[in-house]
Design an enzyme around this catalytic site. Structure first.
Site, short mmCIF file in Angstrom:
data_model
loop_
_atom_site.label_atom_id
_atom_site.label_comp_id
_atom_site.label_asym_id
_atom_site.label_seq_id
_atom_site.Cartn_x
_atom_site.Cartn_y
_atom_site.Cartn_z
N ASP A 96 0.83 -1.20 0.00
CA ASP A 96 0.00 0.00 0.00
C ASP A 96 0.87 1.26 0.00
OD1 ASP A 96 -2.31 1.50 0.03
OD2 ASP A 96 -2.71 1.22 2.17
N ASN A 134 -10.52 -3.10 -6.65
CA ASN A 134 -9.69 -2.15 -7.41
C ASN A 134 -10.26 -1.81 -8.80
OD1 ASN A 134 -6.51 -3.28 -6.04
ND2 ASN A 134 -7.72 -1.51 -5.46
N LEU A 191 -7.08 -5.19 6.95
CA LEU A 191 -6.73 -6.34 6.10
C LEU A 191 -7.33 -6.26 4.69
CD1 LEU A 191 -6.91 -9.23 8.72
CD2 LEU A 191 -4.87 -8.35 7.58
C1 FPP Z 1 -1.95 0.16 -3.38
O1 FPP Z 1 -1.45 1.47 -3.37
C2 FPP Z 1 -1.40 -0.58 -4.50
C3 FPP Z 1 -2.14 -1.18 -5.47
C4 FPP Z 1 -3.61 -1.14 -5.50
C5 FPP Z 1 -1.51 -1.87 -6.60
C6 FPP Z 1 -0.28 -2.63 -6.28
C7 FPP Z 1 0.54 -2.70 -7.50
C8 FPP Z 1 1.89 -2.66 -7.54
C9 FPP Z 1 2.73 -2.68 -6.35
C10 FPP Z 1 2.64 -2.57 -8.81
C11 FPP Z 1 2.43 -3.67 -9.77
C12 FPP Z 1 2.45 -5.02 -9.18
C13 FPP Z 1 3.18 -6.03 -9.65
C14 FPP Z 1 3.08 -7.38 -9.06
C15 FPP Z 1 4.11 -5.85 -10.78
P1 FPP Z 1 -2.46 2.65 -3.57
O2 FPP Z 1 -2.50 3.00 -5.03
O3 FPP Z 1 -3.78 2.33 -2.99
O4 FPP Z 1 -1.76 3.80 -2.74
P2 FPP Z 1 -2.47 4.97 -1.94
O5 FPP Z 1 -3.27 4.33 -0.85
O6 FPP Z 1 -1.32 5.77 -1.43
O7 FPP Z 1 -3.30 5.73 -2.93
#
Ligand code: FPP
Length: 241
Positions: A15, A63, A190
């Site tokens: 996150d 998502n 979670l």
């Molecule tokens: C949460 O951060 C992250 C995600 C919803 C996506 C996770 C994806 C990656 C780490 C990159 C690609 C993955 C792979 C396996 C190559 P957020 O966007 O919710 O952050 P925020 O809460 O700060 O907005």
């Protein structure tokens, strides 16, 4: 009860990509790109520390509600990541396992995932679980439907069904339950991730935003895990006797 001090399975809620991008005056997708770099570092850190199974929450069923351009960019990033990382997975002998509703993902990603799963299916020591279009609640619903069908077909006897039997219908059926769940970015929930499997997992909250996560942070989590006492419902006295 003796338990290994190195967790067999670490599951991570990655996150903070969006906040990282915002703090650096960059578009959100740049945070995700840096997040993909953190994934590569974490895979190495896991192997360096003897962690055999790692599961990463890459895209939840919720998502899809993000802006379309962010969803598309994430899917693109994932496809490129899989293309680039397949030789690395093979070199490091890591099996890829996808958990989630596979069939609802875009077809090019499904093809790429199948290719990676097939090419790494022989490896038995290390597993990378990628949670994609994953949600614990949908996982339970899918398991219940499959169990109902199996019972109807006479394959299983519902009177005999216990948790081990139920577990065999979860997406994670061929992985051990996580011993340690790490969530980055300081959030404390979670988010529909491995809820059943984490029933006895230790939770570690890191304040670092996911794109900044590295081996030092990973080792901190392992060190704290090693100091925890896992009682599984027993008393401390029972464990020490
Ligand atoms: C949460 O951060 C992250 C995600 C919803 C996506 C996770 C994806 C990656 C780490 C990159 C690609 C993955 C792979 C396996 C190559 P957020 O966007 O919710 O952050 P925020 O809460 O700060 O907005």
């Amino acid at each position: 009860m003796t338990v290994s001090k190195i967790p067999q399975h670490v599951a991570i809620i990655m996150d903070g990509n969006g906040r990282w991008a915002q703090q650096h005056g960059l578009p959100r997708i740049e945070g995700h790109r840096r997040g993909a770099e953190a994934v590569k570092r974490t895979l190495k850190a896991a192997q360096n520390n003897g962690v055999k199974n790692i599961t990463l929450y890459a895209f939840s069923v919720e998502n899809w509600n993000r802006p379309e351009n962010e969803v598309n960019a994430l899917m693109d990033l994932l496809e490129k990541f899989l293309q680039n990382q397949l030789p690395e997975l093979i070199k490091r002998q890591i099996r890829l396992r996808v958990i989630g509703r596979y069939s609802e993902l875009p077809e090019p990603i499904q093809d790429q995932l199948h290719k990676c799963e097939e090419a790494t299916s022989e490896f038995t020591e290390y597993t990378l679980g990628l949670a994609l279009n994953y949600g614990s609640r949908t996982e339970v619903v899918d398991a219940v439907k499959a169990i109902a069908q199996a019972a109807h077909a006479g394959v299983i006897d519902l009177n005999e069904l216990d948790y081990e039997g139920f577990r065999a219908y979860l997406y994670t059926r061929d992985m051990p339950d996580p011993d340690l769940v790490i969530r980055t970015s300081g959030e404390c929930r979670l988010s529909n991730f491995l809820l059943l499997q984490s029933a006895y997992a230790e939770i570690y909250l890191s304040t670092v935003l996911w794109p900044d996560f590295d081996e030092t942070e990973f080792t901190k989590a392992l060190t704290e895990y090693a100091a925890r006492e896992r009682r599984y419902g027993r008393t401390a006295e029972q464990l020490s006797s």
